[in-house]
Design a protein around this motif. Structure first.
Motif, PDB file in Angstrom:
ATOM      1  N   LEU A  73       0.826  -1.211   0.000  1.00 29.57           N
ATOM      2  CA  LEU A  73       0.000   0.000   0.000  1.00 29.57           C
ATOM      3  C   LEU A  73       0.860   1.260   0.000  1.00 29.57           C
ATOM      4  O   LEU A  73       0.553   2.236  -0.698  1.00 29.57           O
ATOM      5  N   VAL A  74       1.938   1.253   0.776  1.00 30.32           N
ATOM      6  CA  VAL A  74       2.861   2.386   0.761  1.00 30.32           C
ATOM      7  C   VAL A  74       3.460   2.550  -0.630  1.00 30.32           C
ATOM      8  O   VAL A  74       3.508   3.664  -1.179  1.00 30.32           O
ATOM      9  N   ALA A  75       3.911   1.457  -1.219  1.00 31.62           N
ATOM     10  CA  ALA A  75       4.543   1.513  -2.537  1.00 31.62           C
ATOM     11  C   ALA A  75       3.599   2.070  -3.583  1.00 31.62           C
ATOM     12  O   ALA A  75       3.967   2.944  -4.390  1.00 31.62           O
ATOM     13  N   GLU A  76       2.366   1.586  -3.578  1.00 29.84           N
ATOM     14  CA  GLU A  76       1.430   2.014  -4.616  1.00 29.84           C
ATOM     15  C   GLU A  76       1.036   3.479  -4.444  1.00 29.84           C
ATOM     16  O   GLU A  76       0.799   4.187  -5.432  1.00 29.84           O
ATOM     17  N   SER A  77       0.993   3.953  -3.207  1.00 32.01           N
ATOM     18  CA  SER A  77       0.742   5.374  -2.993  1.00 32.01           C
ATOM     19  C   SER A  77       1.897   6.212  -3.538  1.00 32.01           C
ATOM     20  O   SER A  77       1.684   7.208  -4.248  1.00 32.01           O
ATOM     21  N   LEU A  78       3.125   5.829  -3.212  1.00 29.19           N
ATOM     22  CA  LEU A  78       4.290   6.572  -3.686  1.00 29.19           C
ATOM     23  C   LEU A  78       4.313   6.648  -5.213  1.00 29.19           C
ATOM     24  O   LEU A  78       4.613   7.705  -5.794  1.00 29.19           O
ATOM     25  N   LEU A  79       3.984   5.554  -5.858  1.00 29.65           N
ATOM     26  CA  LEU A  79       4.018   5.513  -7.322  1.00 29.65           C
ATOM     27  C   LEU A  79       2.835   6.246  -7.932  1.00 29.65           C
ATOM     28  O   LEU A  79       2.987   7.005  -8.892  1.00 29.65           O
ATOM     29  N   ASP A  80       1.656   6.043  -7.390  1.00 27.08           N
ATOM     30  CA  ASP A  80       0.459   6.680  -7.955  1.00 27.08           C
ATOM     31  C   ASP A  80       0.468   8.185  -7.759  1.00 27.08           C
ATOM     32  O   ASP A  80       0.003   8.939  -8.612  1.00 27.08           O
ATOM     33  N   ARG A  81       0.996   8.633  -6.617  1.00 25.60           N
ATOM     34  CA  ARG A  81       0.984  10.057  -6.287  1.00 25.60           C
ATOM     35  C   ARG A  81       2.282  10.770  -6.677  1.00 25.60           C
ATOM     36  O   ARG A  81       2.396  11.974  -6.518  1.00 25.60           O
ATOM     37  N   GLY A  82       3.238   9.999  -7.178  1.00 30.02           N
ATOM     38  CA  GLY A  82       4.484  10.606  -7.621  1.00 30.02           C
ATOM     39  C   GLY A  82       5.355  11.123  -6.500  1.00 30.02           C
ATOM     40  O   GLY A  82       6.159  12.041  -6.688  1.00 30.02           O
ATOM     41  N   GLY A  83       5.211  10.554  -5.315  1.00 31.07           N
ATOM     42  CA  GLY A  83       5.995  10.979  -4.165  1.00 31.07           C
ATOM     43  C   GLY A  83       5.226  10.782  -2.884  1.00 31.07           C
ATOM     44  O   GLY A  83       4.202  10.081  -2.849  1.00 31.07           O
ATOM     45  N   LEU A  84       5.704  11.417  -1.834  1.00 30.59           N
ATOM     46  CA  LEU A  84       5.155  11.184  -0.502  1.00 30.59           C
ATOM     47  C   LEU A  84       3.886  12.015  -0.286  1.00 30.59           C
ATOM     48  O   LEU A  84       3.937  13.243  -0.212  1.00 30.59           O
ATOM     49  N   ASP A  85       2.766  11.328  -0.188  1.00 27.61           N
ATOM     50  CA  ASP A  85       1.464  11.942   0.091  1.00 27.61           C
ATOM     51  C   ASP A  85       0.926  11.250   1.338  1.00 27.61           C
ATOM     52  O   ASP A  85       0.262  10.212   1.257  1.00 27.61           O
ATOM     53  N   LEU A  86       1.228  11.801   2.497  1.00 23.08           N
ATOM     54  CA  LEU A  86       0.899  11.150   3.759  1.00 23.08           C
ATOM     55  C   LEU A  86      -0.601  10.931   3.947  1.00 23.08           C
ATOM     56  O   LEU A  86      -1.011   9.846   4.383  1.00 23.08           O
ATOM     57  N   ASP A 100      -2.764  10.347   1.705  1.00 27.96           N
ATOM     58  CA  ASP A 100      -3.150   9.256   0.803  1.00 27.96           C
ATOM     59  C   ASP A 100      -2.726   7.903   1.364  1.00 27.96           C
ATOM     60  O   ASP A 100      -3.492   6.932   1.318  1.00 27.96           O
ATOM     61  N   ILE A 101      -1.513   7.812   1.898  1.00 30.56           N
ATOM     62  CA  ILE A 101      -1.077   6.553   2.511  1.00 30.56           C
ATOM     63  C   ILE A 101      -2.008   6.184   3.659  1.00 30.56           C
ATOM     64  O   ILE A 101      -2.452   5.034   3.779  1.00 30.56           O
ATOM     65  N   PHE A 102      -2.321   7.162   4.496  1.00 28.71           N
ATOM     66  CA  PHE A 102      -3.191   6.900   5.643  1.00 28.71           C
ATOM     67  C   PHE A 102      -4.568   6.437   5.194  1.00 28.71           C
ATOM     68  O   PHE A 102      -5.146   5.497   5.779  1.00 28.71           O
ATOM     69  N   ALA A 103      -5.105   7.044   4.150  1.00 27.57           N
ATOM     70  CA  ALA A 103      -6.420   6.647   3.642  1.00 27.57           C
ATOM     71  C   ALA A 103      -6.392   5.212   3.114  1.00 27.57           C
ATOM     72  O   ALA A 103      -7.351   4.452   3.302  1.00 27.57           O
ATOM     73  N   ARG A 104      -5.315   4.832   2.466  1.00 25.51           N
ATOM     74  CA  ARG A 104      -5.188   3.453   1.975  1.00 25.51           C
ATOM     75  C   ARG A 104      -5.108   2.486   3.161  1.00 25.51           C
ATOM     76  O   ARG A 104      -5.716   1.410   3.126  1.00 25.51           O
ATOM     77  N   PHE A 105      -4.359   2.859   4.185  1.00 29.19           N
ATOM     78  CA  PHE A 105      -4.297   2.035   5.389  1.00 29.19           C
ATOM     79  C   PHE A 105      -5.694   1.878   6.003  1.00 29.19           C
ATOM     80  O   PHE A 105      -6.077   0.779   6.429  1.00 29.19           O
ATOM     81  N   GLN A 106      -6.437   2.961   6.067  1.00 29.92           N
ATOM     82  CA  GLN A 106      -7.776   2.899   6.648  1.00 29.92           C
ATOM     83  C   GLN A 106      -8.696   1.986   5.846  1.00 29.92           C
ATOM     84  O   GLN A 106      -9.468   1.208   6.415  1.00 29.92           O
ATOM     85  N   ARG A 107      -8.637   2.102   4.540  1.00 31.11           N
ATOM     86  CA  ARG A 107      -9.468   1.247   3.672  1.00 31.11           C
ATOM     87  C   ARG A 107      -9.136  -0.219   3.886  1.00 31.11           C
ATOM     88  O   ARG A 107     -10.018  -1.069   3.972  1.00 31.11           O
ATOM     89  N   LEU A 148      -4.758  -8.185  -0.859  1.00 32.81           N
ATOM     90  CA  LEU A 148      -4.944  -6.801  -0.435  1.00 32.81           C
ATOM     91  C   LEU A 148      -6.404  -6.590  -0.040  1.00 32.81           C
ATOM     92  O   LEU A 148      -7.221  -6.123  -0.846  1.00 32.81           O
ATOM     93  N   PRO A 149      -6.771  -6.931   1.179  1.00 32.72           N
ATOM     94  CA  PRO A 149      -8.156  -6.729   1.629  1.00 32.72           C
ATOM     95  C   PRO A 149      -8.593  -5.281   1.440  1.00 32.72           C
ATOM     96  O   PRO A 149      -7.833  -4.350   1.714  1.00 32.72           O
ATOM     97  N   GLY A 150      -9.814  -5.118   0.958  1.00 36.87           N
ATOM     98  CA  GLY A 150     -10.341  -3.780   0.750  1.00 36.87           C
ATOM     99  C   GLY A 150     -10.052  -3.197  -0.608  1.00 36.87           C
ATOM    100  O   GLY A 150     -10.507  -2.093  -0.925  1.00 36.87           O
ATOM    101  N   PHE A 151      -9.307  -3.921  -1.440  1.00 37.22           N
ATOM    102  CA  PHE A 151      -8.917  -3.410  -2.757  1.00 37.22           C
ATOM    103  C   PHE A 151      -9.370  -4.355  -3.862  1.00 37.22           C
ATOM    104  O   PHE A 151      -8.573  -4.872  -4.641  1.00 37.22           O
TER     105      PHE A 151
END
Length: 309
Positions: free
Chosen positions: A65-78, A80-87, A287-290
């Motif tokens: 989830l961290v990796a896909e956020s970094l790649l999808d958002r083009g860098g560190l979007d905290l 977004d990472i937290f929202a993916r963790f919540q989902r 990946l539960p929730g995805f």
């Protein structure tokens, strides 16, 4: 060894360690070698304890989830990472740390949830931010020492309010960064420790010392200090990826996370070609929730290549 081979080794190695160690979690020391006494005989990716053979636990799921956020958002979007963790947490994964679950489900915003949890409980130095750090370590490695250690701290702080967890994750990021640069990570430890926050430097210097043994730990290896110390010990006292994995899992306790942390470090050091083939071939990461997604080895390799590119 090519950098990409080391990067793939870090990402896949962490997942391999996670899946190997999961069935032995909270078991006694030596259980892995009792069951598999002959190295290289096969069958070690056995499953059990609620896990299918080759199934990765929450450690790798969160790393993806961290990796896909970094790649999808083009860098560190905290956020977004937290929202993916919540989902992910809302989908009731098979395993989730108690502290992580509380932070992700307490209804607080991304920049307050972990801090408030720490203020209330005064305990947040678990290894839950360290366990998921292999992918972000590869992604930030090219940015240099200061940037990779800063990113590690910021991602760790999403779920862990205790700075001890931030510093352990920062050390791990930097260990993988120097390994990708073809530098001996153990030789780099004195320099890395000099970059650790002064309030936590002494404790990490103790568990990362050459003469430290996991038997000397003053906490369960579910805590960040002995978990990282055990991973470095497993690297220091063995001479192969398989040997490091066996040593890590044979410590007992929080075997999936100790082995995941060891696997990321040993994988970056020895490279993907050093893995016993059946270990990586059986890997799969639900990946539960995805939308029922499940990643397999080719997916993890593509992920590693994109992170390192």
């Amino acid at each position: 060894m090519e950098r990409m081979q080391r990067a793939a080794g870090a990402v896949v190695g962490s997942a391999v360690g996670d899946a190997l160690g999961g069935p032995f979690e909270f078991g006694p020391p030596g259980a892995f070698s009792v069951r598999f006494p002959v190295p290289g005989a096969g069958g070690e990716m056995c499953g059990g304890g609620g896990w299918d053979p080759g199934e990765a636990t929450d450690d790798t799921q969160m790393a993806v989830l961290v990796a896909e956020s970094l790649l999808d958002r083009g860098g560190l979007d905290l956020p977004d990472i937290f929202a993916r963790f919540q989902r992910w947490a809302a989908a009731e994964p098979k395993d989730i740390g108690l502290q992580t679950e509380d932070v992700l489900t307490n209804g607080m915003p991304w920049d307050l949830a972990a801090a408030i949890h720490f203020q209330v409980n005064q305990r947040a130095a678990g290894n839950g931010s360290l366990m998921r750090a292999s992918t972000s370590a590869v992604y930030f490695a090219r940015a240099g020492q200061e940037a990779t250690m800063d990113a590690a701290r910021r991602i760790a702080a999403l779920t862990h309010g205790d700075r001890a967890a931030w510093e352990g994750t920062a050390i791990y990021h930097e260990l993988i960064r120097v390994t990708l640069e073809d530098i001996d990570p153990l030789a780099a430890l004195p320099d890395i420790l000099a970059r650790v926050h002064p309030d936590h430097r002494g404790r990490y210097a103790t568990v990362l010392a050459q003469d430290w043994h996991p038997d000397q730990a003053t906490e369960f290896n579910g805590a960040v200090w002995p978990c990282l110390g055990s991973a470095v010990w497993a690297m220091r006292t063995t001479d192969s990826f398989e040997g490091a994995m066996r040593a890590a899992i044979d410590l007992g306790g929080d075997t999936d996370t100790v082995a995941a942390v060891t696997g990321g470090l040993a994988g970056s050091y020895y490279g993907l070609d050093a893995f016993p083939a059946p270990w990586s071939e059986l890997l799969h990461v639900p990946l539960p929730g995805f939308d029922g997604r499940v990643l397999h080895l080719p997916d993890l390799l593509r992920l590693a290549h994109r992170l390192a590119a």
